[in-house]
Write a protein that holds these residues in place. Structure first.
Motif, PDB file in Angstrom:
ATOM      1  N   SER A 199       0.819  -1.214   0.000  1.00  0.00           N
ATOM      2  CA  SER A 199       0.000   0.000   0.000  1.00  0.00           C
ATOM      3  C   SER A 199       0.852   1.263   0.000  1.00  0.00           C
ATOM      4  N   ILE A 200       0.377   2.294  -0.660  1.00  0.00           N
ATOM      5  CA  ILE A 200       1.043   3.599  -0.650  1.00  0.00           C
ATOM      6  C   ILE A 200       1.064   4.163   0.768  1.00  0.00           C
ATOM      7  N   VAL A 201       0.107   3.759   1.587  1.00  0.00           N
ATOM      8  CA  VAL A 201       0.043   4.255   2.967  1.00  0.00           C
ATOM      9  C   VAL A 201       1.261   3.780   3.754  1.00  0.00           C
ATOM     10  N   ARG A 202       1.685   2.563   3.504  1.00  0.00           N
ATOM     11  CA  ARG A 202       2.901   2.057   4.160  1.00  0.00           C
ATOM     12  C   ARG A 202       4.153   2.759   3.639  1.00  0.00           C
ATOM     13  N   GLN A 203       4.155   3.123   2.377  1.00  0.00           N
ATOM     14  CA  GLN A 203       5.280   3.888   1.839  1.00  0.00           C
ATOM     15  C   GLN A 203       5.370   5.252   2.520  1.00  0.00           C
ATOM     16  N   ILE A 204       4.222   5.889   2.700  1.00  0.00           N
ATOM     17  CA  ILE A 204       4.187   7.210   3.320  1.00  0.00           C
ATOM     18  C   ILE A 204       4.648   7.148   4.764  1.00  0.00           C
ATOM     19  N   TRP A 205       4.060   6.234   5.526  1.00  0.00           N
ATOM     20  CA  TRP A 205       4.318   6.164   6.966  1.00  0.00           C
ATOM     21  C   TRP A 205       5.552   5.337   7.311  1.00  0.00           C
ATOM     22  N   GLY A 206       6.224   4.806   6.301  1.00  0.00           N
ATOM     23  CA  GLY A 206       7.422   4.001   6.543  1.00  0.00           C
ATOM     24  C   GLY A 206       8.706   4.799   6.503  1.00  0.00           C
ATOM     25  N   LYS A 207       8.625   6.087   6.188  1.00  0.00           N
ATOM     26  CA  LYS A 207       9.819   6.928   6.097  1.00  0.00           C
ATOM     27  C   LYS A 207       9.806   7.981   7.199  1.00  0.00           C
ATOM     28  N   THR A 208      10.890   8.016   7.955  1.00  0.00           N
ATOM     29  CA  THR A 208      10.978   8.958   9.071  1.00  0.00           C
ATOM     30  C   THR A 208      10.805  10.397   8.600  1.00  0.00           C
ATOM     31  N   ASP A 209      11.405  10.740   7.458  1.00  0.00           N
ATOM     32  CA  ASP A 209      11.319  12.110   6.944  1.00  0.00           C
ATOM     33  C   ASP A 209       9.860  12.524   6.728  1.00  0.00           C
ATOM     34  N   THR A 210       9.112  11.645   6.071  1.00  0.00           N
ATOM     35  CA  THR A 210       7.716  11.951   5.778  1.00  0.00           C
ATOM     36  C   THR A 210       6.904  12.088   7.053  1.00  0.00           C
ATOM     37  N   VAL A 211       7.153  11.199   8.010  1.00  0.00           N
ATOM     38  CA  VAL A 211       6.434  11.250   9.282  1.00  0.00           C
ATOM     39  C   VAL A 211       6.742  12.557  10.014  1.00  0.00           C
ATOM     40  N   LEU A 212       7.981  13.026   9.935  1.00  0.00           N
ATOM     41  CA  LEU A 212       8.348  14.294  10.572  1.00  0.00           C
ATOM     42  C   LEU A 212       7.611  15.471   9.936  1.00  0.00           C
ATOM     43  N   PHE A 213       7.434  15.411   8.634  1.00  0.00           N
ATOM     44  CA  PHE A 213       6.693  16.478   7.954  1.00  0.00           C
ATOM     45  C   PHE A 213       5.208  16.421   8.324  1.00  0.00           C
ATOM     46  N   ILE A 214       4.682  15.207   8.467  1.00  0.00           N
ATOM     47  CA  ILE A 214       3.303  15.058   8.946  1.00  0.00           C
ATOM     48  C   ILE A 214       3.187  15.686  10.333  1.00  0.00           C
ATOM     49  N   PHE A 215       4.180  15.409  11.172  1.00  0.00           N
ATOM     50  CA  PHE A 215       4.211  15.981  12.517  1.00  0.00           C
ATOM     51  C   PHE A 215       4.229  17.512  12.470  1.00  0.00           C
ATOM     52  N   ALA A 216       5.046  18.080  11.593  1.00  0.00           N
ATOM     53  CA  ALA A 216       5.160  19.537  11.504  1.00  0.00           C
ATOM     54  C   ALA A 216       3.825  20.176  11.137  1.00  0.00           C
ATOM     55  N   GLY A 217       3.134  19.588  10.152  1.00  0.00           N
ATOM     56  CA  GLY A 217       1.834  20.119   9.768  1.00  0.00           C
ATOM     57  C   GLY A 217       0.815  20.002  10.875  1.00  0.00           C
ATOM     58  N   ALA A 218       0.784  18.833  11.529  1.00  0.00           N
ATOM     59  CA  ALA A 218      -0.164  18.628  12.624  1.00  0.00           C
ATOM     60  C   ALA A 218       0.108  19.564  13.786  1.00  0.00           C
ATOM     61  N   ALA A 219       1.387  19.840  14.060  1.00  0.00           N
ATOM     62  CA  ALA A 219       1.749  20.744  15.149  1.00  0.00           C
ATOM     63  C   ALA A 219       1.171  22.133  14.916  1.00  0.00           C
ATOM     64  N   ALA A 220       1.169  22.563  13.669  1.00  0.00           N
ATOM     65  CA  ALA A 220       0.599  23.872  13.334  1.00  0.00           C
ATOM     66  C   ALA A 220      -0.917  23.870  13.526  1.00  0.00           C
ATOM     67  N   GLU A 221      -1.571  22.890  12.933  1.00  0.00           N
ATOM     68  CA  GLU A 221      -3.035  22.868  12.956  1.00  0.00           C
ATOM     69  C   GLU A 221      -3.587  22.554  14.339  1.00  0.00           C
ATOM     70  N   GLU A 245       3.886  14.260  -1.020  1.00  0.00           N
ATOM     71  CA  GLU A 245       3.994  14.987  -2.283  1.00  0.00           C
ATOM     72  C   GLU A 245       5.115  16.023  -2.235  1.00  0.00           C
ATOM     73  N   LEU A 246       5.341  16.600  -1.074  1.00  0.00           N
ATOM     74  CA  LEU A 246       6.411  17.587  -0.941  1.00  0.00           C
ATOM     75  C   LEU A 246       7.784  16.932  -1.021  1.00  0.00           C
ATOM     76  N   LEU A 247       7.920  15.738  -0.450  1.00  0.00           N
ATOM     77  CA  LEU A 247       9.214  15.067  -0.381  1.00  0.00           C
ATOM     78  C   LEU A 247       9.467  14.088  -1.530  1.00  0.00           C
ATOM     79  N   GLU A 248       8.395  13.541  -2.104  1.00  0.00           N
ATOM     80  CA  GLU A 248       8.564  12.471  -3.082  1.00  0.00           C
ATOM     81  C   GLU A 248       7.989  12.814  -4.458  1.00  0.00           C
ATOM     82  N   ARG A 249       6.681  12.700  -4.590  1.00  0.00           N
ATOM     83  CA  ARG A 249       6.021  12.882  -5.891  1.00  0.00           C
ATOM     84  C   ARG A 249       4.533  13.086  -5.664  1.00  0.00           C
ATOM     85  N   LYS A 250       3.844  13.478  -6.716  1.00  0.00           N
ATOM     86  CA  LYS A 250       2.400  13.618  -6.649  1.00  0.00           C
ATOM     87  C   LYS A 250       1.736  12.238  -6.557  1.00  0.00           C
ATOM     88  N   LEU A 251       0.685  12.172  -5.781  1.00  0.00           N
ATOM     89  CA  LEU A 251      -0.070  10.927  -5.656  1.00  0.00           C
ATOM     90  C   LEU A 251      -1.184  10.889  -6.694  1.00  0.00           C
TER      91      LEU A 251
END
Length: 252
Positions: A8-30, A115-121
């Protein structure tokens, strides 16, 4: 049976520390703008350790993505139980829209970070991201969840308009972020947030355009190709949370 299939693409997204950190950054703002953020202040855990509290939320989401269905359901039920205990302590009910908002954050920033770190979905991949968290929300018995990604986009835009506001909690959380991250890391997070958050969030927090971090982001992507990204990332991670952050990659 896995909660999310191994390809699944979901495992690709959540399997990379970099991507998870960016998810964290966005959530921290909102998180800081949500009108129900007072619930997180009620326990005292958020202002005391805002980064740890947010990492905990992200870590739970990752655990669900990489678990069997039974394990994922157990983790989701544990989250529900924790919230029920807080409701009992406060003698009040967390509104359904607050649960939806957090779920929507995970959906949105999963897509935006990748999408910011890798490619468009593709549309199908976005549907897959939505379906994963839709099933999480269903297990938590959250009401009024959209049936598909397109309907979610409409509901998400409405949520951003109705459920966010800049308050004294927002100001305090950003002061805590700076205190716990240090000035340089805080500025880096701030600029990343400017690139990843929806326009409404950016407007309320006045994050700007994040132009200064674009060259850094380009260099970081280059460092991944040269396989020196781990060294660079480890240098900028806050010491207090380094093991917790690196554990995200190991867990996946």
């Amino acid at each position: 049976m896995n909660f999310v299939s191994k390809d699944s693409i979901v495992r690709q997204i959540w399997g990379k520390t970099d991507t998870v950190l960016f998810i964290f950054a966005g959530a921290a703002a909102e998180f800081s703008l949500n009108k129900a953020v007072d619930w997180l202040y009620f326990t005292g855990k958020l202002p005391k350790d805002p980064l740890g509290r947010l990492f905990s939320t992200v870590a739970y989401a990752q655990k669900i993505v990489f678990s069997t269905s039974d394990q994922a359901h157990a983790a989701i039920d544990q989250i529900t139980l924790i919230h029920e205990q807080v409701e009992t302590a406060r003698n009040a009910k967390i509104p359904d829209w607050a649960y939806r908002d957090v779920l929507f954050m995970l959906i949105n920033y999963s897509i935006q970070a990748f999408e910011l770190l890798e490619r468009k979905l593709s549309q199908d991949e976005k549907e897959e991201v939505y379906d994963t968290f839709f099933r999480v929300g269903n297990r938590m018995k959250i009401n009024e969840l959209p049936e598909n990604f397109n309907d979610w986009q409409i509901k998400h835009a409405q949520q951003l308009k109705e459920n966010l506001a800049y308050t004294h909690f927002s100001k305090d959380l950003y002061l805590q972020y700076q205190k716990h991250l240090g000035k340089l890391r805080y500025l880096l997070m701030h600029e990343i947030q400017a690139l990843i958050v929806p326009g409404r969030v950016n407007q309320l927090l006045q994050l700007g355009k994040g132009k200064s971090v674009i060259p850094i982001l380009w260099l970081y992507k280059l460092s991944r190709k040269l396989k020196i990204d781990h060294t660079i990332r480890n240098l900028i991670l806050p010491g207090r949370y380094k093991e917790q952050i690196l554990g995200l990659g190991r867990n996946a």
